[in-house]
Scaffold this motif. Structure first.
Motif, PDB file in Angstrom:
ATOM      1  N   GLU A 806      -6.343  15.400  -5.180  1.00 33.34           N
ATOM      2  CA  GLU A 806      -6.821  14.221  -5.915  1.00 33.34           C
ATOM      3  C   GLU A 806      -5.717  13.675  -6.814  1.00 33.34           C
ATOM      4  O   GLU A 806      -5.538  12.455  -6.930  1.00 33.34           O
ATOM      5  CB  GLU A 806      -8.054  14.592  -6.744  1.00 33.34           C
ATOM      6  CG  GLU A 806      -8.640  13.413  -7.514  1.00 33.34           C
ATOM      7  CD  GLU A 806      -9.822  13.812  -8.381  1.00 33.34           C
ATOM      8  OE1 GLU A 806     -10.255  12.984  -9.193  1.00 33.34           O
ATOM      9  OE2 GLU A 806     -10.293  14.966  -8.252  1.00 33.34           O
ATOM     10  N   ILE A 807      -4.958  14.577  -7.449  1.00 31.84           N
ATOM     11  CA  ILE A 807      -3.850  14.149  -8.301  1.00 31.84           C
ATOM     12  C   ILE A 807      -2.797  13.423  -7.478  1.00 31.84           C
ATOM     13  O   ILE A 807      -2.321  12.332  -7.841  1.00 31.84           O
ATOM     14  CB  ILE A 807      -3.228  15.362  -9.024  1.00 31.84           C
ATOM     15  CG1 ILE A 807      -4.243  15.995  -9.980  1.00 31.84           C
ATOM     16  CG2 ILE A 807      -1.964  14.949  -9.782  1.00 31.84           C
ATOM     17  CD1 ILE A 807      -3.772  17.285 -10.606  1.00 31.84           C
ATOM     18  N   ASP A 808      -2.419  14.003  -6.341  1.00 34.53           N
ATOM     19  CA  ASP A 808      -1.382  13.412  -5.497  1.00 34.53           C
ATOM     20  C   ASP A 808      -1.793  12.028  -5.009  1.00 34.53           C
ATOM     21  O   ASP A 808      -0.960  11.113  -4.921  1.00 34.53           O
ATOM     22  CB  ASP A 808      -1.097  14.318  -4.300  1.00 34.53           C
ATOM     23  CG  ASP A 808      -0.491  15.656  -4.727  1.00 34.53           C
ATOM     24  OD1 ASP A 808       0.047  15.728  -5.854  1.00 34.53           O
ATOM     25  OD2 ASP A 808      -0.583  16.620  -3.937  1.00 34.53           O
ATOM     26  N   GLN A 809      -3.053  11.866  -4.678  1.00 34.39           N
ATOM     27  CA  GLN A 809      -3.506  10.574  -4.165  1.00 34.39           C
ATOM     28  C   GLN A 809      -3.596   9.537  -5.292  1.00 34.39           C
ATOM     29  O   GLN A 809      -3.181   8.383  -5.119  1.00 34.39           O
ATOM     30  CB  GLN A 809      -4.882  10.756  -3.496  1.00 34.39           C
ATOM     31  CG  GLN A 809      -5.341   9.561  -2.657  1.00 34.39           C
ATOM     32  CD  GLN A 809      -5.932   8.439  -3.504  1.00 34.39           C
ATOM     33  OE1 GLN A 809      -6.546   8.705  -4.548  1.00 34.39           O
ATOM     34  NE2 GLN A 809      -5.747   7.200  -3.056  1.00 34.39           N
ATOM     35  N   HIS A 810      -4.116   9.946  -6.466  1.00 32.78           N
ATOM     36  CA  HIS A 810      -4.321   8.994  -7.564  1.00 32.78           C
ATOM     37  C   HIS A 810      -3.003   8.610  -8.228  1.00 32.78           C
ATOM     38  O   HIS A 810      -2.813   7.448  -8.631  1.00 32.78           O
ATOM     39  CB  HIS A 810      -5.282   9.605  -8.595  1.00 32.78           C
ATOM     40  CG  HIS A 810      -5.728   8.638  -9.661  1.00 32.78           C
ATOM     41  ND1 HIS A 810      -6.468   7.522  -9.386  1.00 32.78           N
ATOM     42  CD2 HIS A 810      -5.536   8.634 -11.015  1.00 32.78           C
ATOM     43  CE1 HIS A 810      -6.726   6.867 -10.501  1.00 32.78           C
ATOM     44  NE2 HIS A 810      -6.159   7.515 -11.501  1.00 32.78           N
TER      45      HIS A 810
END
Length: 1001
Positions: A806-810
């Motif tokens: 989720e961090i990598d995508q956001h």
């Protein structure tokens, strides 16, 4: 009127009513003598030694007086008829009165009888929930704290306080008044009603009259109550085991290697302290009011003596408030045309202050770790009877913990010690009052000249001794080696001052009724106000002796830390004003006002300001086409327009300030000779309706208020030099909204009751700022065009990152983001995958309520009476910094139990981030700390019983009263009712239970 009984007797008694309910306080005088009495709470009276040929004169304000021959009657049932004309003239609307039927502006009168049952120290607080569109908030719950009143919202970036006018004398503060002395309160809300006060009325006007003597036998009244106060709705903090568990988790979420909190488990010097429980105790409140009044046809008098005392809810009695008031009101009719009088009050206020907001005692109690005890072990070599309190967390044989060990537990001070060593006293001695004279001209006495001279003289004294205490941490000046870290070195700060305001006003007032249809009144006047304020202060440090007897400047050190200051300022205001009102056939009303003010706070070319208003009314219910509508008792339409001013700026703001140092003259601030008034233009439309013989009344108002030429501090370019901002007229703010009031009174049966409700909406918006000042940036807020004043500004929270994917995508646009699963996720407004201050901050809340409301109920039955008042606000936000530093900080402070639900793995929480000793997103100003501070509160509930037939007593009432007993809110701070933009831990409003007695003789 009916008479019962046929035998002449020396003693007589009776009952006075309006045909439905008793009339307390009605005067019964034997004509031609000074013999008389007054009715008690239930309308009963008795007189001794009355001859059959005596004539009784029965009178009461608002009713037509009656004369009755005694004869052989021993008991009288007397019904007084309402004097409609007199009742219509009891509304105070400035420098004169006006018939209720002729009012066309937004004027609200307050039910003083219900007001008295609020049992508050400050008269302003009694207005809470009473008037639509009037918001009242205490800055904190500490005894004697200032109270903030806002009438129809925040209209300016500067001073928004209303103008108070007490017995014709203006003031910016009424904290010195005794609630028991108040006779009437009228709130002038719109420009048409308030324009007669011109330059000082942009925040609205509150008119107050104090009680006067009445014709009749001398009466004596005692009112006393006593009770206790408690802190309520406190957050539940972690105990020691929960605290260590949480810190252990925080270490594991941040570091690798051995966990020091695991190793510290089971320490023998650990405590389990509930710091909030240790800080708060049961407070006490008491009030005593003694009043005597009386008079004859020529002279009436009233004297009162009051004491109010409150010991707050913080330990050690260093948060107290005491006030003593003495008031005397005298009026004399020297003949049928000339009347003179005086209203004078002496007051003494004394406050013992503790830190109640900001870096307050409460904040310390929230942060202090539960594993630390309140008091040191007597075996601790630093223990002393003078200072037995813990300070630095723990002591070992080799000294206080150092390095990692010292930082493992927070280092804030001990709030109990801080409360104990606090010595901060503020005293105010005040004289406030006026002398007046009235003379009636013309054959019909319709032209009245009144002159009024008022003084407001106050002496201030503030004394703060900062006693040294706590543990030596090795810091400070070498002169102070070995002293504790708190207040190092000790010091005394003392200041004294005085403020004197003189008010002189003269008015000429004409009222007449022509051909029974044309009612005309006109007023012209002038007013002069001058103020002089001065102060002097000094401080010294390093006192060798700290007993109370040595806490004076002469006993301090003489080589270092000597400081003194002194200053003075003055201002004056000169005004002309006029008002005219016309009414035709009680159907059509028109009122116009104009005031011209000249203020010394502006340069010569801009001293004069002109403030007009006009209002009109149509009494629709008097029209013939509604004559047969029995259920409609009253229907009136009103409309008004006007302009008000604001001169509440610092003195000498328009002048250039210069200073000289070492022979060099420099400019500190460039003046602005074009500085002029702030002005508020306001439109008001109102409707009044009464139903079922006016037992049900309804009022609705719409207002639109625009404040322009708001004074703004504009910084000059750096090439000009390091100078203070120059003040310019540049801003504009709009307030608009609706106000609703409904009242129902049922007095037809033995169970009598009344219901009052009010609700107001408010839309506040900044319309204009200066091009060089597009934003006024605060600690957590920003004032800008299109938003409310001081709107909260920061990042918008979307939840908690649940995993690395989720961090990598956001945050796809961020190189090597430092965030981890469990950190706060912020909204990416522009979708670039980067959370930045320039692109991803916005407005996240408003501190200005969208809705304010109040609901009150009163009832009586067979000597019993019962009443309550609910008050609240809706659509308001507060920045809860206490929540931020307690539950989200990266230091080892204590936590509330909410932290037990913190993120601890994927999908465990989407609202509370992981606990850690590194930034989890909580360092940013964001919406996670902006909470809904809407609330509804039971401000007052009271049950009373009036005893009857007690010889020598006209009335005896016993009552039990409760204050702030119940609050419904989602706000997680200590108190949603606060004036601060940032709540760092505020002294909360306390709940109180009071028992009282009121006796009349």
């Amino acid at each position: 009127m009916g008479m019962v009984g046929t035998h002449a007797q020396q003693n007589i008694s009776g009952y006075v009513s309006d045909g439905k309910v008793p009339i307390p306080g009605a005067s019964i005088i034997v004509k031609g003598t000074s013999l008389g009495t007054a009715t008690d709470f239930d309308g009963n009276f008795s007189l001794a030694n009355i001859a059959p040929n005596d004539v009784l004169v029965i009178s009461s304000i608002g009713f037509i007086a009656q004369e009755i021959q005694v004869g052989n009657t021993s008991y009288f049932e007397i019904v007084l008829k309402e004097d409609t004309e007199l009742l219509d003239e009891v509304v105070l609307v400035g420098y004169t009165t006006q018939r209720k039927a002729d009012l066309s502006g937004a004027v609200a009168t307050v039910d003083v009888e219900q007001l008295e049952r609020t049992r508050v120290p400050n008269v302003s607080q009694a207005l809470q929930g009473q008037v639509a569109g009037v918001q009242v908030t205490a800055s904190t719950g500490a005894p004697g704290e200032p109270v903030e009143i806002r009438i129809r919202g925040e209209g300016t970036i500067g001073n928004n306080d209303p103008l108070y006018v007490v017995d014709g004398i203006p003031s910016r503060d009424i904290a010195f008044l005794n609630q028991g002395d108040i006779k009437s309160i009228t709130v002038l809300k719109d420009a048409a009603a308030a324009a007669i006060y011109g330059s000082r009325a942009s925040g609205g006007v509150v008119l107050i009259t104090t009680k006067q003597g009445a014709k009749g036998k001398m009466s004596f009244n005692i009112d006393y109550f006593n009770g206790f106060n408690k802190a309520v709705n406190l957050p539940k903090m972690l105990n020691s085991e929960q605290y260590i568990n949480t810190l252990e988790t925080a270490w594991d979420n941040t570091y690798t290697g051995d966990n020091p909190y695991t190793a510290d488990r089971g320490r023998s010097d650990f405590a389990d302290t509930d710091w909030l429980d240790e800080l708060f105790e049961t407070g006490r409140t008491q009030n005593l009011q003694l009043t005597t009044s009386g008079g004859n046809e020529k002279l009436q008098y009233l004297m009162s003596l009051g004491y109010y005392g409150q010991d707050g809810i913080v330990v050690y009695d260093n948060d107290t408030y005491d006030r003593i008031n003495y008031r005397t009101n005298i009026s004399a009719d020297l003949n049928d045309r000339l009347k003179v009088g005086t209203n004078m009050q002496l007051s003494y206020d004394k406050r013992a202050l503790v830190a109640s907001k900001g870096e307050s005692l409460i904040r310390y109690a929230l942060l202090r770790a539960p594993v630390i005890p309140v008091y040191k072990n007597s075996n601790d070599p630093t223990y002393s009877e003078r200072d037995p309190f813990t300070d630095l967390p723990f002591y070992t044989e080799t000294g206080y913990d150092v390095g990692l060990q010292r930082s493992m537990y927070e280092l804030v001070g001990n709030p109990i010690a801080r409360a104990y060593f606090t010595d901060n006293t503020e005293k105010i001695y005040r004289t406030f009052g006026n002398v007046f004279g009235e003379y009636r001209f013309l054959k019909d006495k319709n032209l009245t000249f009144r002159t009024n001279v008022g003084i407001d003289l106050a002496f201030f004294h503030n004394k703060v001794f900062n006693e040294n205490y706590g543990d030596d941490d090795g810091g400070g000046n070498a002169l102070d080696a070995g002293l504790g870290r708190q207040n190092r070195p000790n010091s005394l700060n003392e200041s004294r001052g005085e403020a004197f305001t003189l008010t002189v006003n003269n008015t000429l007032n004409y009222k007449t009724l022509l051909n029974e249809k044309h009612s005309l009144s006109a007023l012209v006047g002038m007013e002069y106000i001058t103020n002089y304020t001065s102060s002097i202060g000094a401080s010294r440090a390093r006192f060798p002796y700290t007993d109370d007897e040595f806490r004076y400047l002469d006993y301090g050190g003489t080589e270092l830390d000597l400081w003194n200051s002194g200053s003075a300022s003055e201002w004056s205001l000169f005004s002309y004003f006029g008002s005219a009102s016309y009414s035709y056939d009680n159907k059509y009303m028109l009122t116009a006002n104009l005031r011209a003010d000249a203020s010394s706070r502006f340069a010569d070319d801009n001293q004069w300001g002109y403030f007009p208003s006009v209002s009109a009314g149509w009494q629709v219910s008097e029209e013939t086409f509604l004559a047969e509508v029995d259920w409609l008792s009253n229907l009136k339409l009103r409309a008004s327009w006007g302009i008000l001013g604001n001169q509440e700026i610092d003195n000498y703001t328009y002048l250039t300030l210069i200073s000289q140092e070492n022979g060099i003259v420099r400019t500190n601030r460039f003046g602005n000779p074009d500085l002029k008034w702030e002005s508020s233009e306001q439109v008001n439309i109102g409707l009044d309706a009464g139903f079922l013989k006016n037992t049900l009344n309804f009022t609705v108002e719409y207002f639109n208020k625009n404040t322009s030429d708001i004074l703004l501090p504009i910084s000059l370019p750096s090439v000009v030099g390091n100078v203070e901002p120059t003040i310019l007229n540049a801003g504009e703010v709009r307030n608009k909204g609706f106000e609703f009031s409904v009242n129902y009174q049922n007095s037809e049966r033995s169970f009598k009751y009344g219901i009052n409700a009010n609700l107001a909406t408010l839309d506040n918006e900044v319309q204009k700022l200066h091009p060089n000042l597009p934003n006024i940036v605060g600690e957590v807020s920003r004032t800008t065009v299109g938003q409310p004043l001081n709107a909260y500004y920061g990042y918008q929270v979307e939840g908690i990152y649940q995993n690395q994917a989720e961090i990598d995508q956001h945050l796809r646009g961020t190189n090597n983001p430092s965030v981890k699963p469990g950190d706060i996720r912020f909204k990416d407004f522009n979708g670039d995958g980067v959370i930045s201050a320039d692109n991803d901050r916005g407005f996240i809340g408003s501190p200005i309520p969208e809705v304010t409301f109040g609901l009150s109920f009163n009832s009586s039955y067979n000597g019993w009476d019962f009443s309550f008042l609910f008050q609240g606000v809706e659509g308001v936000d507060r920045y809860n910094d206490g929540k931020k530093i307690v539950d989200f900080d990266t230091r080892p402070f204590n936590f509330t139990e909410a932290i037990l639900g913190a993120w601890n793995g994927e999908n465990t929480s989407n609202s509370i981030p992981r606990v850690a000793f590194e930034d989890n997103g909580s360092s940013k100003i964001s919406s996670i700390f902006v909470e809904d501070a809407s609330y509804i509160r039971l401000k007052n509930i009271e049950l009373g019983y009036t005893l009857k037939d007690i010889k020598g007593i006209n009335g005896l009432r016993l009552y039990l009263s409760g204050q702030n007993l119940w609050t419904l809110t989602d706000y997680t701070g200590l108190d949603p009712e606060t004036t601060d933009l940032v709540d760092k831990g505020t002294y909360p409003s306390s709940a109180a239970v009071l028992f009282g007695i009121n006796a009349k003789f």
